[in-house]
Motif scaffolding. Sequence first.
Motif, PDB file in Angstrom:
ATOM      1  N   UNK A 129      32.613  48.139  42.296  1.00  0.00           N
ATOM      2  CA  UNK A 129      33.051  47.087  41.380  1.00  0.00           C
ATOM      3  C   UNK A 129      34.275  47.530  40.593  1.00  0.00           C
ATOM      4  N   UNK A 130      35.212  46.612  40.413  1.00  0.00           N
ATOM      5  CA  UNK A 130      36.373  46.783  39.549  1.00  0.00           C
ATOM      6  C   UNK A 130      36.261  45.776  38.416  1.00  0.00           C
ATOM      7  N   UNK A 131      36.658  46.184  37.223  1.00  0.00           N
ATOM      8  CA  UNK A 131      36.543  45.347  36.045  1.00  0.00           C
ATOM      9  C   UNK A 131      37.913  45.105  35.414  1.00  0.00           C
ATOM     10  N   UNK A 148      35.532  42.794  51.508  1.00  0.00           N
ATOM     11  CA  UNK A 148      35.256  41.471  50.982  1.00  0.00           C
ATOM     12  C   UNK A 148      35.104  41.580  49.472  1.00  0.00           C
ATOM     13  N   UNK A 149      35.825  40.740  48.721  1.00  0.00           N
ATOM     14  CA  UNK A 149      35.858  40.796  47.270  1.00  0.00           C
ATOM     15  C   UNK A 149      35.387  39.479  46.675  1.00  0.00           C
ATOM     16  N   UNK A 150      34.594  39.563  45.605  1.00  0.00           N
ATOM     17  CA  UNK A 150      34.114  38.382  44.902  1.00  0.00           C
ATOM     18  C   UNK A 150      34.316  38.593  43.415  1.00  0.00           C
ATOM     19  N   UNK A 151      35.148  37.747  42.794  1.00  0.00           N
ATOM     20  CA  UNK A 151      35.400  37.824  41.362  1.00  0.00           C
ATOM     21  C   UNK A 151      34.387  36.982  40.593  1.00  0.00           C
ATOM     22  N   UNK A 152      34.118  37.397  39.354  1.00  0.00           N
ATOM     23  CA  UNK A 152      33.248  36.635  38.476  1.00  0.00           C
ATOM     24  C   UNK A 152      33.598  36.972  37.028  1.00  0.00           C
ATOM     25  N   UNK A 170      34.901  42.353  39.786  1.00  0.00           N
ATOM     26  CA  UNK A 170      35.260  42.179  41.186  1.00  0.00           C
ATOM     27  C   UNK A 170      34.308  43.034  41.998  1.00  0.00           C
ATOM     28  N   UNK A 171      33.364  42.394  42.643  1.00  0.00           N
ATOM     29  CA  UNK A 171      32.389  43.090  43.467  1.00  0.00           C
ATOM     30  C   UNK A 171      32.905  43.182  44.894  1.00  0.00           C
ATOM     31  N   UNK A 172      32.854  44.378  45.453  1.00  0.00           N
ATOM     32  CA  UNK A 172      33.427  44.626  46.768  1.00  0.00           C
ATOM     33  C   UNK A 172      32.379  45.105  47.751  1.00  0.00           C
ATOM     34  N   UNK A 173      32.596  44.741  48.988  1.00  0.00           N
ATOM     35  CA  UNK A 173      31.836  45.303  50.094  1.00  0.00           C
ATOM     36  C   UNK A 173      32.827  45.800  51.138  1.00  0.00           C
ATOM     37  N   UNK A 186      42.307  34.191  38.215  1.00  0.00           N
ATOM     38  CA  UNK A 186      42.455  35.636  38.340  1.00  0.00           C
ATOM     39  C   UNK A 186      41.840  36.109  39.648  1.00  0.00           C
ATOM     40  N   UNK A 187      42.586  36.939  40.367  1.00  0.00           N
ATOM     41  CA  UNK A 187      42.179  37.460  41.660  1.00  0.00           C
ATOM     42  C   UNK A 187      42.193  38.980  41.640  1.00  0.00           C
ATOM     43  N   UNK A 188      41.284  39.592  42.367  1.00  0.00           N
ATOM     44  CA  UNK A 188      41.399  41.012  42.635  1.00  0.00           C
ATOM     45  C   UNK A 188      41.812  41.207  44.086  1.00  0.00           C
TER      46      UNK A 188
END
Length: 125
Positions: free
Chosen positions: A78-80, A3-7, A22-25, A94-96
């Motif tokens: 997290x990906x930046x 599950x990914x959430x961009x901010x 992009x915070x991932x779980x 923008x999407x990850x």
Amino acid sequence: QVHLVESGGGLVQAGGSLRLSCAASGRTFSTNAVAWFRQAPGKEREFVAGINWSGGHQYYPDSVKGRFTISRDNGKNTVYLQMNSLKPEDTAVYYCAVLGSGLYGSRRPADFGSWGQGTQVTVSS
């Protein structure tokens, strides 16, 4: 399953900078390549930057090379995406996304199995 959430999106003037996160779980995040894509209204989803599982290798299209930098911190899941020298043409959602196994280097959205909800980036002239 990831599950990914961009901010980090927002409004910025041309020449400015933004840093997207992009915070991932999920248990497989640290073993897969991840990429950023963007999509403007009426246009196809466009590859922006990719990074391998460890973060040691990155790849970019010519449109952003030298301006954008992708990185990841697997300890923080997290990906930046550091975006410098922004142009109005960079305006998009923008999407990850997480790349399927064995497909590092791909720029095709169909090769990515998990996507975030997107974050809006607007660059004014």
